[in-house]
Design a protein around this motif. Structure first.
Motif, PDB file in Angstrom:
ATOM      1  N   PHE A 218       8.563  17.525 -13.411  1.00 51.53           N
ATOM      2  CA  PHE A 218       7.564  16.468 -13.533  1.00 51.53           C
ATOM      3  C   PHE A 218       8.157  15.093 -13.226  1.00 51.53           C
ATOM      4  N   PRO A 219       8.294  14.760 -11.953  1.00 54.16           N
ATOM      5  CA  PRO A 219       8.938  13.488 -11.564  1.00 54.16           C
ATOM      6  C   PRO A 219       8.043  12.288 -11.865  1.00 54.16           C
ATOM      7  N   LEU A 220       8.130  11.831 -13.105  1.00 54.92           N
ATOM      8  CA  LEU A 220       7.220  10.799 -13.599  1.00 54.92           C
ATOM      9  C   LEU A 220       7.312   9.517 -12.786  1.00 54.92           C
ATOM     10  N   ALA A 221       8.550   9.111 -12.462  1.00 54.86           N
ATOM     11  CA  ALA A 221       8.724   7.845 -11.743  1.00 54.86           C
ATOM     12  C   ALA A 221       8.030   7.906 -10.380  1.00 54.86           C
ATOM     13  N   LYS A 222       8.216   9.015  -9.704  1.00 57.94           N
ATOM     14  CA  LYS A 222       7.621   9.182  -8.370  1.00 57.94           C
ATOM     15  C   LYS A 222       6.097   9.207  -8.476  1.00 57.94           C
ATOM     16  N   ILE A 223       5.583   9.918  -9.477  1.00 58.19           N
ATOM     17  CA  ILE A 223       4.136   9.991  -9.661  1.00 58.19           C
ATOM     18  C   ILE A 223       3.587   8.599  -9.942  1.00 58.19           C
ATOM     19  N   ALA A 224       4.294   7.860 -10.809  1.00 57.86           N
ATOM     20  CA  ALA A 224       3.832   6.507 -11.156  1.00 57.86           C
ATOM     21  C   ALA A 224       3.805   5.628  -9.911  1.00 57.86           C
ATOM     22  N   ARG A 225       4.857   5.717  -9.091  1.00 53.74           N
ATOM     23  CA  ARG A 225       4.906   4.889  -7.880  1.00 53.74           C
ATOM     24  C   ARG A 225       3.762   5.236  -6.938  1.00 53.74           C
ATOM     25  N   GLN A 226       3.562   6.541  -6.731  1.00 57.69           N
ATOM     26  CA  GLN A 226       2.487   6.953  -5.829  1.00 57.69           C
ATOM     27  C   GLN A 226       1.133   6.498  -6.370  1.00 57.69           C
ATOM     28  N   PHE A 227       0.974   6.595  -7.696  1.00 57.03           N
ATOM     29  CA  PHE A 227      -0.280   6.192  -8.311  1.00 57.03           C
ATOM     30  C   PHE A 227      -0.508   4.694  -8.097  1.00 57.03           C
ATOM     31  N   LEU A 228       0.551   3.916  -8.305  1.00 57.25           N
ATOM     32  CA  LEU A 228       0.412   2.462  -8.149  1.00 57.25           C
ATOM     33  C   LEU A 228       0.144   2.095  -6.690  1.00 57.25           C
ATOM     34  N   ILE A 229       0.766   2.803  -5.771  1.00 58.26           N
ATOM     35  CA  ILE A 229       0.498   2.537  -4.351  1.00 58.26           C
ATOM     36  C   ILE A 229      -0.977   2.779  -4.060  1.00 58.26           C
ATOM     37  N   MET A 230      -1.491   3.882  -4.573  1.00 60.79           N
ATOM     38  CA  MET A 230      -2.901   4.194  -4.326  1.00 60.79           C
ATOM     39  C   MET A 230      -3.805   3.192  -5.018  1.00 60.79           C
ATOM     40  N   LEU A 231      -3.422   2.827  -6.251  1.00 56.23           N
ATOM     41  CA  LEU A 231      -4.226   1.853  -6.988  1.00 56.23           C
ATOM     42  C   LEU A 231      -4.253   0.526  -6.232  1.00 56.23           C
ATOM     43  N   GLY A 232      -3.062   0.086  -5.808  1.00 54.38           N
ATOM     44  CA  GLY A 232      -2.959  -1.182  -5.096  1.00 54.38           C
ATOM     45  C   GLY A 232      -3.787  -1.183  -3.823  1.00 54.38           C
ATOM     46  N   SER A 233      -3.613  -0.128  -3.026  1.00 53.19           N
ATOM     47  CA  SER A 233      -4.363  -0.119  -1.769  1.00 53.19           C
ATOM     48  C   SER A 233      -5.850   0.062  -2.035  1.00 53.19           C
TER      49      SER A 233
ATOM     50  N   LEU B  18      -0.335  -7.107  -3.449  1.00 54.96           N
ATOM     51  CA  LEU B  18       0.990  -7.261  -4.063  1.00 54.96           C
ATOM     52  C   LEU B  18       1.443  -5.958  -4.708  1.00 54.96           C
ATOM     53  N   LEU B  19       0.503  -5.345  -5.416  1.00 53.43           N
ATOM     54  CA  LEU B  19       0.817  -4.083  -6.090  1.00 53.43           C
ATOM     55  C   LEU B  19       1.278  -3.042  -5.073  1.00 53.43           C
ATOM     56  N   LEU B  20       0.540  -2.975  -3.973  1.00 51.96           N
ATOM     57  CA  LEU B  20       0.872  -2.018  -2.914  1.00 51.96           C
ATOM     58  C   LEU B  20       2.249  -2.319  -2.334  1.00 51.96           C
ATOM     59  N   ALA B  21       2.473  -3.594  -2.015  1.00 54.26           N
ATOM     60  CA  ALA B  21       3.729  -3.977  -1.360  1.00 54.26           C
ATOM     61  C   ALA B  21       4.926  -3.697  -2.257  1.00 54.26           C
ATOM     62  N   THR B  22       4.839  -4.103  -3.539  1.00 56.95           N
ATOM     63  CA  THR B  22       6.008  -3.929  -4.406  1.00 56.95           C
ATOM     64  C   THR B  22       6.307  -2.463  -4.661  1.00 56.95           C
ATOM     65  N   THR B  23       5.267  -1.687  -4.965  1.00 60.25           N
ATOM     66  CA  THR B  23       5.557  -0.276  -5.246  1.00 60.25           C
ATOM     67  C   THR B  23       6.018   0.452  -3.998  1.00 60.25           C
ATOM     68  N   ALA B  24       5.447   0.091  -2.856  1.00 60.15           N
ATOM     69  CA  ALA B  24       5.872   0.756  -1.626  1.00 60.15           C
ATOM     70  C   ALA B  24       7.337   0.448  -1.352  1.00 60.15           C
ATOM     71  N   LEU B  25       7.732  -0.804  -1.554  1.00 60.15           N
ATOM     72  CA  LEU B  25       9.143  -1.177  -1.353  1.00 60.15           C
ATOM     73  C   LEU B  25      10.035  -0.418  -2.320  1.00 60.15           C
ATOM     74  N   ALA B  26       9.593  -0.363  -3.587  1.00 65.07           N
ATOM     75  CA  ALA B  26      10.377   0.354  -4.595  1.00 65.07           C
ATOM     76  C   ALA B  26      10.503   1.821  -4.198  1.00 65.07           C
ATOM     77  N   ASP B  27       9.429   2.367  -3.652  1.00 62.93           N
ATOM     78  CA  ASP B  27       9.438   3.776  -3.288  1.00 62.93           C
ATOM     79  C   ASP B  27      10.383   4.040  -2.126  1.00 62.93           C
ATOM     80  N   ILE B  28      10.387   3.106  -1.164  1.00 61.00           N
ATOM     81  CA  ILE B  28      11.276   3.267  -0.011  1.00 61.00           C
ATOM     82  C   ILE B  28      12.735   3.142  -0.458  1.00 61.00           C
ATOM     83  N   ALA B  29      12.971   2.189  -1.387  1.00 58.12           N
ATOM     84  CA  ALA B  29      14.343   1.952  -1.834  1.00 58.12           C
ATOM     85  C   ALA B  29      14.867   3.091  -2.700  1.00 58.12           C
TER      86      ALA B  29
END
Lengths: 250, 420
Positions: A218-233, B18-29
C-alpha cells in the motif's frame, strides 16, 4: 439545494433519454462477453488458465478504462455541452431561475454519475462472468481490492471528463471537441510511455492508478501524490471550464 | 457580486494549478523502488567491471516441482581484475538426474579445465598474452539503453510493487511480491505460455520434468535484494511459482528460484590449481582472432575433393575436383580449379570444369576473399574462397554453380589438402 437537485434531475433525465447510454451499456456487456470468450479460447487452445474468478474483472477493468469508458465519457460530455449549444436548448435551460454555476455543476455531476453507473455495471457483470466461467481464485482480500479498484477509477475518469468539458466550452463544434480529445488522449498515452519518468504529468497515466491499490505494501505516499495531482488538475480544469461557460453568450 | 465570482474562479484555478505543479514535481523527483533497484544493478555492474580489484560472484538456481528439486545449478566465479585472472566452479543437478561439477581457471596465458566426470586437467597455453576483459559491463553495450526503455514500458505500473526499507547503517533492503491478481492478465498469459513451451520442449520421456497441459498460470513472483551502503547490490533473490495440471489432472507447482550474490569485494584470491601429480593434457592454443593468417604459405599446394553422384540408390564417385593454390600471402591469392572425370562420366564436364582465378583478401577479413576467374572458353566467373585454418581446409564456391550442374552432381565446396 432544491434548485440544484432539480437541475441535476433534469440533466440525468436528458442523459437517460439518449441512445448513447444504451449503446455504452451494450458495448460494456459485449466487452465482458468477448473477453470471456477469449479467455475460454486461450484456456482450451493453449492450455493456459487465462484468468481466475477475481482476475477477470481486473482484466475487464484494464481494458475498459483505457478504451470504451473514456470514449463514452467523451460522447456524453460533448452531448451535454456542445450538443446543447448547437441545438440552442441551452437557452431554455438558462432562462430558468438558476445560476450558471449550478447548471454547470449539475451537468458535471450527471456525467460523474454516468461514469459511476458504467463502472458499477461492469463490476457486477464481470464478477458474475468471472465466478461462473472461471476457476475460483477469490479471497476476501483480492475481492475487496477488485471492488476498490473499480471504485477509485471514477477519479481519473472525472478529471478526464472535466478536461473534455473545458474543450467543449472552448470549441463550438462537438465533432472538433471529440477529435481533439481523442488526439490529446493518444498523445498523452504515447508521451507517458516515452518519458516514463514524467508520466505522472500526463493525465492518462492516472487511468491506471487503481493498480496502486493492488500493491501489497500500500504505497501511501504515491497514492497521495497521484490523488493530489488529480485533485489539482481537476480543480484547474473545473474552474477554467466554468470561467468560459460563465462568459459564454447564447 | 460579479467581481467576487470572477475572483473565486481565478483563485481556484490558481490553487489547482499550483497543487498540480508541486505534486507533479514531487512525483518526478521521488525515486520509486524500481528506480533504486535499477540504479543499484547498474552501479554493481559498473563497479565490478571497472573499479574493484577482485570480487566473487555466486549464482545459484533451483527448479522444484511440488518441493522436489529437479534441476539445480551453482556457479561460483572468482575474479581478479588486477591480474586478469578468474576461477570458476560449477556444480549442479541436471534434468536427467546426473550430478555434475566442473572447475576452470583462466589467466592471461593459461586456461585450465577439469570436471568431476573426467578428472584430467586440460591446460591450454597461449603464446601471446590475451587482452580479455575479465568481466564486461553489460550496460555499456549499444542496445542497453533501448532495452532499458522497453523494459520500463513493459514493467509499467508494476514499478510501484518494489518496496525499499532503509537500515540504520545505510544499507537498503528491496522487496517485492506479486500475486496472481496483481500480475496483469496479458503478461501472465504470455509468461506462462512461454514457460510452458520451455518446460515441455525439453521434456523427453525419462525426464523428471512434469508435462503441464492444462490451466497453466503464473501464481506468484517474489523478489528481494540487499544493497550495501555504497549502493552496490550484495544479493538478489527471485522466486517465481508456475502452477498447472498435467494430463492426469495432478496439480503441479513448479517453483524457480535464483540467487545472485556479490561478495569478498577486494579480498578475493584467485589461485591456479596445483597440477602436480595430476593427469594433465597440454596444448598450445593458436590465436584465431588475429586479422591475418600467421603463415599463409602453408596453403600453397593442391586441395581435393570427390565428385559424387547418386545412381541407382547409391553414391558413386565419378571424378575429382582439384584446387591448386599457386600463390597465397594474406593479400593476393592465385590458383587453378579443375575437374577430372572418370571414364564413362566425361559428359558431366562443363564450361566451369577448368578455370584460373585470382583474388585479393580484404583487410581484416581473415582468409576470406572474393575471386574472379576465367574459364577455358574465356568466360568470366565469380565466386568466394575461404581458407580455414581451424580445420585445414579451403572452401571454394563458384557463384551460380547450381545451374550448369545437371545430372545430379553433388555440390561440395570444401577441399581437403592433398598430402599424398
Amino acid at each position: 439545494m432544491a434548485v440544484f437537485q432539480a437541475a441535476l434531475l433534469n440533466e440525468i433525465e436528458k442523459l437517460y433519454r439518449k441512445k448513447k447510454v444504451l449503446v455504452a451499456i451494450l458495448l460494456s456487456l459485449a466487452v465482458i462477453v468477448i473477453g470471456q470468450l477469449v479467455i475460454v479460447g486461450v484456456r482450451s487452445g493453449f492450455g493456459l488458465r487465462g484468468t481466475g474468478s477475481v482476475e477477470f474483472p481486473m482484466l475487464v477493468l484494464s481494458v475498459v478504462v483505457n478504451t470504451i469508458l473514456p470514449l463514452f465519457t467523451a460522447l456524453v460530455t460533448i452531448d451535454s455541452f456542445s450538443g446543447e449549444f448547437s441545438q440552442n436548448s441551452m437557452r431554455i435551460t438558462l432562462t430558468r431561475p438558476i445560476s450558471r454555476f449550478k447548471i454547470y455543476t449539475a451537468k458535471i455531476t450527471s456525467i460523474v454519475l454516468f461514469i459511476l453507473g458504467a463502472l458499477l455495471l461492469l463490476l457486477v457483470f464481470s464478477m458474475l462472468a468471472g465466478f461462473i466461467f472461471n476457476a475460483n481464485s477469490a479471497s476476501f482480500d483480492s475481492l475487496g481490492r477488485t471492488v476498490f479498484s473499480y471504485l477509485v477509477s471514477i477519479l481519473p475518469m472525472t478529471v478526464l471528463a472535466l478536461g473534455i468539458v473545458l474543450l467543449a466550452n472552448i470549441f463550438r463544434s462537438g465533432i472538433a471537441v471529440f477529435f481533439i480529445s481523442i488526439l490529446i488522449f493518444l498523445a498523452f498515452k504515447v508521451l507517458g510511455l516515452l518519458f516514463s519518468q514524467y508520466s505522472s504529468l500526463f493525465l492518462t497515466t492516472q487511468l491506471d492508478w487503481y493498480n496502486l491499490f493492488l500493491v501489497n505494501s500500500f504505497p501511501l505516499a504515491k497514492i497521495a501524490r497521484q490523488f493530489l495531482i488529480m485533485l489539482g488538475s481537476g480543480i484547474m480544469l473545473f474552474s477554467a471550464g466554468f470561467y468560459i461557460f460563465d462568459k459564454k453568450e447564447f | 457580486m460579479k467581481f467576487k465570482k470572477k475572483t473565486a474562479t481565478l483563485v481556484s484555478f490558481t490553487v489547482g494549478t499550483l497543487l498540480l505543479a508541486t505534486t507533479a514535481l514531487a512525483d518526478i523527483a521521488s525515486k520509486s523502488g524500481y528506480e533504486e533497484l535499477k540504479d543499484s544493478i547498474k552501479l554493481t555492474a559498473e563497479q565490478t567491471s571497472e573499479k574493484y580489484d577482485s570480487f566473487t560472484m555466486d549464482f545459484s538456481m533451483a527448479l522444484k516441482d511440488n518441493g522436489k528439486t529437479i534441476v539445480s545449478n551453482n556457479e561460483v566465479g572468482k575474479f581478479d581484475r588486477k591480474n586478469s585472472a578468474s576461477e570458476s566452479l560449477s556444480t549442479g543437478l541436471s534434468l536427467n538426474g546426473d550430478k555434475r561439477s566442473s572447475q576452470s581457471y583462466s589467466d592471461k596465458t593459461t586456461v585450465i579445465h577439469t570436471s568431476a566426470g573426467d578428472p584430467t586437467f586440460y591446460v591450454t597455453e597461449y603464446t601471446k598474452e590475451r587482452k580479455e576483459e575479465i568481466f564486461s559491463n553489460p550496460f555499456k553495450e549499444e542496445e542497453a539503453e533501448d532495452l532499458e526503455k522497453i523494459a520500463d514500458a513493459l514493467v509499467g505500473s508494476l514499478k510501484d510493487h518494489v518496496v525499499v526499507a532503509e537500515n540504520s547503517d545505510g544499507s537498503k533492503a528491496l522487496t517485492g511480491s506479486l500475486t496472481e491478481v496483481q500480475i496483469p492478465s496479458l503478461i501472465n498469459a504470455v509468461a506462462s505460455f512461454q514457460l510452458k513451451q520451455e518446460f515441455n520442449g525439453n521434456g523427453n520421456q525419462e525426464s523428471s520434468m512434469p508435462h503441464l497441459t492444462k490451466d497453466v498460470f503464473v501464481k506468484e513472483v517474489t523478489g528481494s535484494a540487499k544493497v550495501n551502503p555504497d549502493g552496490v547490490m550484495e544479493s538478489i533473490l527471485g522466486t517465481a511459482i508456475l502452477s498447472g495440471k498435467d494430463e492426469q489432472g495432478t496439480v503441479h507447482e513448479i517453483s524457480i528460484e535464483a540467487l545472485f550474490k556479490v561478495k569478498d569485494i577486494n579480498s578475493t584470491e584467485v589461485s591456479k590449481p596445483n597440477l602436480e601429480g595430476k593427469k594433465v593434457i597440454k596444448n598450445v592454443a593458436k590465436d584465431y582472432s588475429d586479422s591475418e593468417i600467421s603463415n599463409p604459405e602453408k596453403f600453397i599446394g593442391k586441395f581435393k575433393n570427390d565428385i559424387v553422384i547418386e545412381k541407382d540408390g547409391k553414391f558413386v564417385k565419378v571424378g575429382e575436383r582439384t584446387l591448386d593454390i599457386t600463390k597465397m600471402d594474406n593479400i593476393n591469392v592465385a590458383g587453378r580449379y579443375s575437374e577430372t572425370f572418370k571414364q564413362g562420366f566425361e559428359n558431366y564436364a562443363s564450361d566451369f570444369s577448368e578455370l584460373a582465378f585470382t583474388a585479393q583478401i580484404k583487410k581484416d577479413q581473415r582468409g576470406n576473399a572474393d575471386f574472379e576467374g576465367t574459364t577455358k572458353s574465356g568466360e568470366k566467373v565469380r565466386g568466394n574462397i575461404y581458407f580455414s585454418e581451424y580445420d585445414g581446409k579451403v572452401n571454394f564456391n563458384i557463384d551460380n554453380m547450381n545451374s550448369p550442374y545437371a545430372g545430379g552432381l553433388m555440390i561440395d565446396s570444401s577441399f581437403s589438402p592433398d598430402l599424398d
